[in-house]
Design a protein around this motif. Structure first.
Motif, PDB file in Angstrom:
ATOM      1  N   UNK A 145     -14.355 -14.222 -12.277  1.00  0.00           N
ATOM      2  CA  UNK A 145     -15.492 -13.501 -11.705  1.00  0.00           C
ATOM      3  C   UNK A 145     -16.821 -14.139 -12.086  1.00  0.00           C
TER       4      UNK A 145
ATOM      5  N   UNK B  54     -17.320 -16.970  -9.736  1.00  0.00           N
ATOM      6  CA  UNK B  54     -17.114 -16.617  -8.332  1.00  0.00           C
ATOM      7  C   UNK B  54     -18.460 -16.361  -7.650  1.00  0.00           C
TER       8      UNK B  54
ATOM      9  N   UNK C 271     -23.399  -5.295  -4.854  1.00  0.00           N
ATOM     10  CA  UNK C 271     -23.424  -3.825  -4.863  1.00  0.00           C
ATOM     11  C   UNK C 271     -23.343  -3.279  -6.288  1.00  0.00           C
ATOM     12  N   UNK C 272     -23.585  -2.001  -6.410  1.00  0.00           N
ATOM     13  CA  UNK C 272     -23.578  -1.387  -7.732  1.00  0.00           C
ATOM     14  C   UNK C 272     -22.172  -1.390  -8.325  1.00  0.00           C
ATOM     15  N   UNK C 273     -22.130  -1.593  -9.639  1.00  0.00           N
ATOM     16  CA  UNK C 273     -20.861  -1.571 -10.338  1.00  0.00           C
ATOM     17  C   UNK C 273     -20.805  -0.310 -11.178  1.00  0.00           C
ATOM     18  N   UNK C 274     -19.649   0.312 -11.195  1.00  0.00           N
ATOM     19  CA  UNK C 274     -19.543   1.571 -11.924  1.00  0.00           C
ATOM     20  C   UNK C 274     -19.418   1.334 -13.423  1.00  0.00           C
TER      21      UNK C 274
ATOM     22  N   UNK D 212     -16.162   0.456 -15.461  1.00  0.00           N
ATOM     23  CA  UNK D 212     -15.121   0.031 -14.530  1.00  0.00           C
ATOM     24  C   UNK D 212     -14.345  -1.158 -15.088  1.00  0.00           C
ATOM     25  N   UNK D 213     -13.139  -1.350 -14.580  1.00  0.00           N
ATOM     26  CA  UNK D 213     -12.325  -2.466 -15.064  1.00  0.00           C
ATOM     27  C   UNK D 213     -12.991  -3.819 -14.782  1.00  0.00           C
ATOM     28  N   UNK D 214     -13.664  -3.940 -13.643  1.00  0.00           N
ATOM     29  CA  UNK D 214     -14.339  -5.212 -13.357  1.00  0.00           C
ATOM     30  C   UNK D 214     -15.425  -5.475 -14.401  1.00  0.00           C
TER      31      UNK D 214
ATOM     32  N   UNK E 169     -12.356   4.491  -4.669  1.00  0.00           N
ATOM     33  CA  UNK E 169     -13.035   5.021  -3.497  1.00  0.00           C
ATOM     34  C   UNK E 169     -12.378   4.764  -2.147  1.00  0.00           C
TER      35      UNK E 169
ATOM     36  N   UNK F 252      -9.677 -10.599  -7.788  1.00  0.00           N
ATOM     37  CA  UNK F 252      -9.816 -10.026  -6.442  1.00  0.00           C
ATOM     38  C   UNK F 252      -9.451  -8.543  -6.461  1.00  0.00           C
TER      39      UNK F 252
ATOM     40  N   UNK G 295      -9.634  -6.479  -9.023  1.00  0.00           N
ATOM     41  CA  UNK G 295     -10.675  -5.725  -9.738  1.00  0.00           C
ATOM     42  C   UNK G 295     -11.906  -5.524  -8.858  1.00  0.00           C
ATOM     43  N   UNK G 296     -12.231  -6.545  -8.069  1.00  0.00           N
ATOM     44  CA  UNK G 296     -13.429  -6.464  -7.233  1.00  0.00           C
ATOM     45  C   UNK G 296     -13.217  -5.502  -6.062  1.00  0.00           C
ATOM     46  N   UNK G 297     -12.067  -5.598  -5.417  1.00  0.00           N
ATOM     47  CA  UNK G 297     -11.900  -4.869  -4.151  1.00  0.00           C
ATOM     48  C   UNK G 297     -11.013  -3.626  -4.228  1.00  0.00           C
TER      49      UNK G 297
ATOM     50  N   UNK H  18     -10.022  -1.834  -7.423  1.00  0.00           N
ATOM     51  CA  UNK H  18      -9.974  -1.014  -8.648  1.00  0.00           C
ATOM     52  C   UNK H  18     -11.029   0.079  -8.685  1.00  0.00           C
ATOM     53  N   UNK H  19     -11.850   0.160  -7.647  1.00  0.00           N
ATOM     54  CA  UNK H  19     -12.903   1.167  -7.656  1.00  0.00           C
ATOM     55  C   UNK H  19     -14.071   0.800  -8.552  1.00  0.00           C
ATOM     56  N   UNK H  20     -14.186  -0.465  -8.927  1.00  0.00           N
ATOM     57  CA  UNK H  20     -15.243  -0.888  -9.849  1.00  0.00           C
ATOM     58  C   UNK H  20     -16.615  -0.975  -9.182  1.00  0.00           C
ATOM     59  N   UNK H  21     -16.638  -1.460  -7.944  1.00  0.00           N
ATOM     60  CA  UNK H  21     -17.908  -1.602  -7.223  1.00  0.00           C
ATOM     61  C   UNK H  21     -18.061  -0.493  -6.196  1.00  0.00           C
ATOM     62  N   UNK H  22     -19.300  -0.191  -5.861  1.00  0.00           N
ATOM     63  CA  UNK H  22     -19.570   0.732  -4.762  1.00  0.00           C
ATOM     64  C   UNK H  22     -19.525  -0.072  -3.457  1.00  0.00           C
TER      65      UNK H  22
ATOM     66  N   UNK I  53     -21.620   0.843  -0.404  1.00  0.00           N
ATOM     67  CA  UNK I  53     -23.082   0.867  -0.512  1.00  0.00           C
ATOM     68  C   UNK I  53     -23.709   0.101   0.659  1.00  0.00           C
TER      69      UNK I  53
ATOM     70  N   UNK J 206     -21.497  -3.099   0.710  1.00  0.00           N
ATOM     71  CA  UNK J 206     -21.253  -3.806  -0.540  1.00  0.00           C
ATOM     72  C   UNK J 206     -20.041  -4.726  -0.478  1.00  0.00           C
TER      73      UNK J 206
END
Lengths: 278, 251
Positions: A176, A179, A246-249, A252-254, B28, B68, B70-72, B74-78, B81, B89
């Motif tokens: 990441x 990336x 975009x916003x990251x929670x 979060x795992x990421x 999400x 990939x 985690x990004x798409x 896992x619910x980590x990003x909104x 948005x 987003x």
């Protein structure tokens, strides 16, 4: 005067016991000497001068009280919270995060682990302000994080990679980091792999140099431009904002994968806690 | 002492199970189905009857596949948005071909084949103004060059209504000496004065702003024209700031 007294308290209460009272500014000075004055480390003599009076010490004091006071629906303190080195052991815990926690079944950073303990031990829920308010010097989370983190000041970053999940998260975080995506083609790599490069007047830290990268990841730190103590998670969303992501929670795992990689990159270099940054 | 600890541990474990289950059920975008096999993932591999639920055991995935996921997933990003360009987003995180090729890790080098591909894709992306490249208004260009506003989303989205998005040039380049620019890119101070403003040089500068991968494959320089950050008029205004003898860049 008051701040001075607090600072003395904080130092004697934490680093002094383990590390022989090495103040964060002394850790920074030693790194500057070792790196022959790496531009990232020495870019602001003003900030360096303010470190002994770091407003973050106020949070250390408040955080200790919050940590030891029975709170929440279960009326329990956080003194039984296990940050990876056993229940209640805070010395050196932060420099070994993120790590895998068997009770939660996942890799957690300080923020996530703290929330976990506030929920399991104290009975708070995600909706309670004590847990939900993640940012700002006035938040319980930042006070607690600062108190806990300062107990690792001067110690070398040493996040464990023995558990397969720790390794997996670190390695995904590395992917990441490099990336690139979005309308500006940015990745973390764009700004953090060149030594001494600047965004405008600010010198950027290079992830390949642990002795300067340690300052970059030494959060909580008081940010002068924001007049608040900030966390690693906050640094992350600010970078993503500039990257047009975009916003990251929070938690979060990421986010934890990225923190796993960035902490591993500072391995062996001493944490500067609390730090003070632009 | 021992009792207390084991009670606490048991409690923590019980809550952890709840948390893990809750954590998996909330991402999400319809990932509730994927969450189900997660619980017995440690005991046995989930059946591969559908293509979707493969991604629950992080340790069984390659680093790239996990990234990939985690990004798409896992619910980590909104991912929903909204963006200023009318996408979301998710679109900001999906890589196009150049971004994929150019995500090089430390020590990785671009192959000759990949280099040629990026340069060809980049050259093909460039659209020129009808009637050729003509320098615009350097004062307008100066404003754009020094503006870092625009297209930021995350926790504090830029509102484009009422304010034009800028070019961000100063973040990485030294321009005129009246303000401090960055050093991630090369210095552009004295640009036109040093290089002149012949047609080849104008085309080169236009291409560099529009899609610098044409000449420098996998450069850090954003594809300002190709990605739609700047339009043709804005690019020629910024070019005027770089080339015009009256511009502070050339003073």
């Amino acid at each position: 005067m008051f701040k001075k007294a607090l600072r003395t308290l904080a130092v004697t209460g934490t680093a002094a016991l383990i590390m022989g009272a090495q103040a964060p500014e002394d850790i920074l000075d030693a790194l500057a000497r070792k790196t022959n004055n790496a531009p990232y480390l020495v870019q602001s003599p003003q900030n360096r001068m303010m470190m002994p009076d770091n407003p973050a010490y106020d949070l250390v004091e408040d955080g200790e009280r919050l940590f030891k006071t029975p709170r929440g629906p279960k009326n329990a303190s956080l003194e039984k919270c296990d940050f990876g080195k056993g229940p209640g052991v805070l010395e050196g815990a932060y420099v070994e995060l993120p790590r895998y926690f068997a009770d939660a079944g996942k890799v957690m950073d300080l923020d996530a682990r703290l929330a976990y303990c506030m929920k399991t031990l104290q009975g708070f829920t995600d909706a309670d302000p004590a847990v939900a308010r993640k940012h700002g010097s006035g938040s319980d989370v930042m006070k607690l994080q600062t108190y806990i983190a300062v107990k690792s000041s001067g110690m070398p970053w040493n996040p464990p990679l023995n558990h397969p999940l720790e390794k997996a998260m670190r390695d995904a975080g590395e992917v990441m980091f490099y990336r690139r995506s979005g309308i500006m083609d940015f990745g973390c790599v764009t700004c953090h792999t060149k030594e001494g490069a600047r965004i405008r007047a600010s010198v950027l830290p290079n992830i390949h140099k642990p002795d300067e990268w340690t300052k970059a990841i030494s959060w909580p730190a008081y940010r002068i431009s924001q007049e608040n103590v900030r966390s690693s998670q906050h640094r992350l969303i600010e970078c993503l904002w500039q990257m047009r992501y975009p916003n990251m929670k929070n938690g979060s795992d990421a986010s934890i994968a990225l923190l796993s990689f960035w902490t591993d990159a500072a391995r062996g270099a001493p944490a500067i806690l609390p730090d003070l940054k632009r | 002492m021992l009792k207390k600890t084991s009670i606490a541990a048991a409690l923590a474990t019980a809550t952890a199970v709840l948390l893990v289950a809750g954590g998996c059920a909330t991402p999400d975008t319809g990932k509730t189905e994927a969450a189900k096999p997660a619980q017995d993932a440690s005991a046995a591999k989930p059946a591969q009857d559908t293509p979707k639920p493969k991604a629950v055991d992080y340790t069984a995935m390659t680093p790239a596949a996990l990234a990939e996921y985690l990004i798409f997933e896992s619910g980590s990003y909104e991912l929903d948005q909204p963006t200023q360009e009318g996408t979301n987003g998710r679109a900001r995180l999906v890589q196009d071909e150049i971004q994929k090729i150019c995500s090089l890790k430390k020590g990785e080098e671009l192959s000759d084949e990949a280099r040629a591909k990026v340069m060809a894709l980049a050259a093909a992306s460039i659209k020129y103004p009808e009637g050729g490249i003509k320098l615009g208004d350097w004062k307008k260009g100066r404003e754009l060059a020094w503006s870092g506003f625009g297209y930021r989303t995350a926790h504090n989205p830029d509102k484009h209504a009422g304010r034009e998005a800028g070019g961000n040039c100063y973040n990485c380049h030294e321009l005129a000496t009246d303000r401090t620019g960055g050093t991630i890119g090369l210095t552009l101070t004295g640009f036109g004065k040093i290089r002149g403003s012949g047609p080849d040089m104008l085309k080169y500068a236009y291409d560099m702003i529009y899609n610098a991968n044409t000449y420098f494959p996998c450069t850090s320089m954003p594809r300002m024209g190709a990605n739609g950050v700047l339009n043709q008029q804005q690019i020629t205004d910024i070019m005027a700031y770089l080339f015009d003898p009256a511009s502070p860049v050339n003073k």
